[in-house]
Design an enzyme around this catalytic site. Structure first.
Site, PDB file in Angstrom:
ATOM      1  N   ASP A   1      51.057 -27.571  -7.707  1.00  0.00           N
ATOM      2  CA  ASP A   1      51.271 -26.228  -7.944  1.00  0.00           C
ATOM      3  C   ASP A   1      52.456 -25.638  -7.686  1.00  0.00           C
ATOM      4  O   ASP A   1      53.129 -25.782  -6.859  1.00  0.00           O
ATOM      5  CB  ASP A   1      49.746 -25.076  -7.121  1.00  0.00           C
TER       6      ASP A   1
ATOM      7  N   GLU B   1      52.844 -24.659 -13.136  1.00  0.00           N
ATOM      8  CA  GLU B   1      53.604 -24.114 -12.729  1.00  0.00           C
ATOM      9  C   GLU B   1      53.474 -23.111 -14.101  1.00  0.00           C
ATOM     10  O   GLU B   1      53.999 -21.554 -14.138  1.00  0.00           O
ATOM     11  CB  GLU B   1      55.063 -23.869 -12.774  1.00  0.00           C
ATOM     12  N   TRP B   2      52.287 -23.116 -14.723  1.00  0.00           N
ATOM     13  CA  TRP B   2      50.901 -21.776 -15.546  1.00  0.00           C
ATOM     14  C   TRP B   2      52.224 -21.505 -16.709  1.00  0.00           C
ATOM     15  O   TRP B   2      51.258 -21.030 -17.701  1.00  0.00           O
ATOM     16  CB  TRP B   2      50.824 -20.542 -14.368  1.00  0.00           C
ATOM     17  N   GLY B   3      53.550 -21.901 -17.024  1.00  0.00           N
ATOM     18  CA  GLY B   3      54.171 -21.462 -18.407  1.00  0.00           C
ATOM     19  C   GLY B   3      55.038 -21.460 -18.211  1.00  0.00           C
ATOM     20  O   GLY B   3      56.376 -21.250 -19.785  1.00  0.00           O
TER      21      GLY B   3
ATOM     22  N   ASP C   1      45.841 -18.945 -15.836  1.00  0.00           N
ATOM     23  CA  ASP C   1      44.293 -20.200 -15.109  1.00  0.00           C
ATOM     24  C   ASP C   1      43.410 -19.387 -16.697  1.00  0.00           C
ATOM     25  O   ASP C   1      43.110 -17.992 -16.824  1.00  0.00           O
ATOM     26  CB  ASP C   1      43.611 -18.941 -14.431  1.00  0.00           C
TER      27      ASP C   1
HETATM   28  C1  GLA Z   1      45.817 -22.008  -9.164  1.00  0.00           C
HETATM   29  C2  GLA Z   1      46.089 -22.747 -10.089  1.00  0.00           C
HETATM   30  C3  GLA Z   1      44.610 -22.800 -10.405  1.00  0.00           C
HETATM   31  C4  GLA Z   1      43.966 -23.453  -9.099  1.00  0.00           C
HETATM   32  C5  GLA Z   1      44.173 -22.424  -7.998  1.00  0.00           C
HETATM   33  C6  GLA Z   1      43.932 -22.897  -6.373  1.00  0.00           C
HETATM   34  O1  GLA Z   1      45.340 -20.506  -9.253  1.00  0.00           O
HETATM   35  O2  GLA Z   1      46.435 -21.930 -11.665  1.00  0.00           O
HETATM   36  O3  GLA Z   1      44.136 -23.713 -11.332  1.00  0.00           O
HETATM   37  O4  GLA Z   1      44.090 -24.006  -9.030  1.00  0.00           O
HETATM   38  O5  GLA Z   1      45.807 -21.423  -8.119  1.00  0.00           O
HETATM   39  O6  GLA Z   1      44.031 -22.133  -5.614  1.00  0.00           O
END
Ligand code: GLA
Length: 403
Positions: free
Chosen positions: A150, A185-187, A208
């Site tokens: 993450d 890293e979500w994009g 998320d």
């Molecule tokens: C981030 C990630 C999630 C999860 C949480 C855990 O938000 O994007 O998928 O792993 O952390 O804390």
């Protein structure tokens, strides 16, 4: 001299690109599948619950359908010992992670774990910055097969992200065990452009997922359609040579029952919407990580998650992500080439009314006559069709395989 240097440089670059291709092909030749703790249980996890989920993966038929990873997400950590070795929380994991890995491996499953490229994880637990090699070795000694890495508490710039992911990827390559690296890293830093070269086999494309069709509360959570919208244009970046666009967990069956997926507007979806999530995640070659309670399954979620025909589209060895060929106010059409010259077509009604639709295959670039099968009704529709005609219910996705 200059020529020789340039040639040497080219050879080094080529060798590392080839090493990356073979790493992805070997470690994740198709999108990884399994069950992940976070979106339902958050950090309320322990070894007993994880063993029960491993048992359910086997007894409920999920392992045999392809879901062979048990992914531990955030919240397993108990700090570091006096030699700086990362340790599991002794209350949650009194037998230790290695014992859990042994349990999981004995059932033909693999074990995933979680860390973060900073000092603390998203939920505030001990993370791996500065301890990459040591943690990779620890994970290898436990028998870990997959690391979700993450990016909370890390600098926002892309160069630091590339360096931090590469550092962990290199540590994993040198740890003596095959461990898949999932970049999370979500994009925002467009990981589809660099995560593969940094050494990852998959990369999250968005923030998320929540248990909702589309985000209407605008608090930062992503619904199913928001994630499709962000990932559909990325079809050229995925494949067995490079890695996979990870659209986050399957919320199928959650029905707003709690955990992080019920935050930020995640009030639940209809079964039709869950079926569409499965269809679209499969068409777009996303990794499939369930996050429901496998010990208490409903018929509807079992039917959706265990449909072997839709899973076969996700796991097709050609590994090509569907391309969105058409998008109107109410209709989206996706086309995915499959191995052996077959095709999958998905027709999604994004509107709120039933939609009568006639789809000529030639308009999607598919000339000729096809044997057509509906993978949700499990019916062969026609032997020599040039089109499909029917009604698509609101938020439904019809998926056809053409042969
Ligand atoms: C981030 C990630 C999630 C999860 C949480 C855990 O938000 O994007 O998928 O792993 O952390 O804390």
């Amino acid at each position: 001299m200059k020529k020789i240097l340039l040639m040497a440089f080219a050879i080094v670059n080529l060798t590392s690109a080839m090493a990356q291709i073979s790493a992805t092909k070997a470690l994740a030749p198709t999108p990884p599948m399994g069950w992940m703790t976070w979106n339902l249980f958050a950090d309320n996890i322990d070894e007993q619950m994880l063993r029960e989920m491993a048992d359910a993966l086997v007894s409920e038929g999920f392992r045999d359908a392809g879901y062979n990873y048990l992914f531990i997400d955030d919240g397993w950590q108990g700090g570091r010992d006096n030699r700086n070795n990362i340790i599991a929380d002794p209350k949650k994991f009194p037998s230790g992670i290695k014992a859990l890995a042994d349990y999981v491996h004995a059932r033909g499953l693999k074990l995933g774990i979680y860390s973060d490229a900073a000092q603390l994880t998203c939920a505030g637990y001990t993370a791996s910055l500065g301890f990459e090699q040591q943690d990779a070795k620890t994970f290898a000694s436990w028998g870990i097969d997959y690391l979700k890495y993450d990016y909370c508490h890390a600098p926002v710039d892309v160069e630091t992200a590339k360096l931090r992911y590469k550092k962990m990827a290199d540590a994993l390559r040198g740890c003596g065990r095959d461990i898949v690296l999932g970049v999370c890293e979500w994009g925002p830093r467009k990981p589809w452009l660099w995560a593969s070269a940094a050494g990852g086999q998959l990369w999250r494309t968005t923030y998320d997922v929540r248990d909702m069709w589309i985000d209407t509360v605008h608090k930062g959570g992503k619904g199913i359609m928001d994630i499709v919208e962000e990932t559909a244009p990325l079809h050229e970046y995925a494949g067995p040579e490079v890695g996979w666009n990870d659209m986050d967990m399957l919320v199928v069956g959650l029905k707003g029952t709690g955990g992080p997926s019920s935050d930020l507007g995640g009030k639940g979806c209809t079964d039709t919407e869950y079926e569409s999530q499965m269809s679209l995640w499969c068409m777009l070659c996303s990794p499939l990580a369930m996050t429901n309670d496998l010990r208490h399954l409903g018929q509807a979620e079992r039917r959706i998650l265990l449909n072997k025909e839709i899973i076969a589209i996700n796991q097709d060895p050609l590994g090509r992500q569907a391309e969105r060929k058409l998008k109107t106010d109410v209709l989206q059409v996706f086309v995915k080439p499959l191995a052996e010259g077959k095709w999958a077509i998905a027709l999604l009604n994004t509107g709120d009314k039933a939609l009568k639709h006639h789809q000529n295959f030639a308009d999607l670039g598919l000339e000729g006559k096809y044997k057509v099968r509906n993978v949700w009704t499990h019916q062969d529709l026609s032997r020599k069709a040039t089109s499909w005609k029917g009604t698509i219910e609101p938020h439904q996705t019809i998926v056809l395989v053409l042969e």
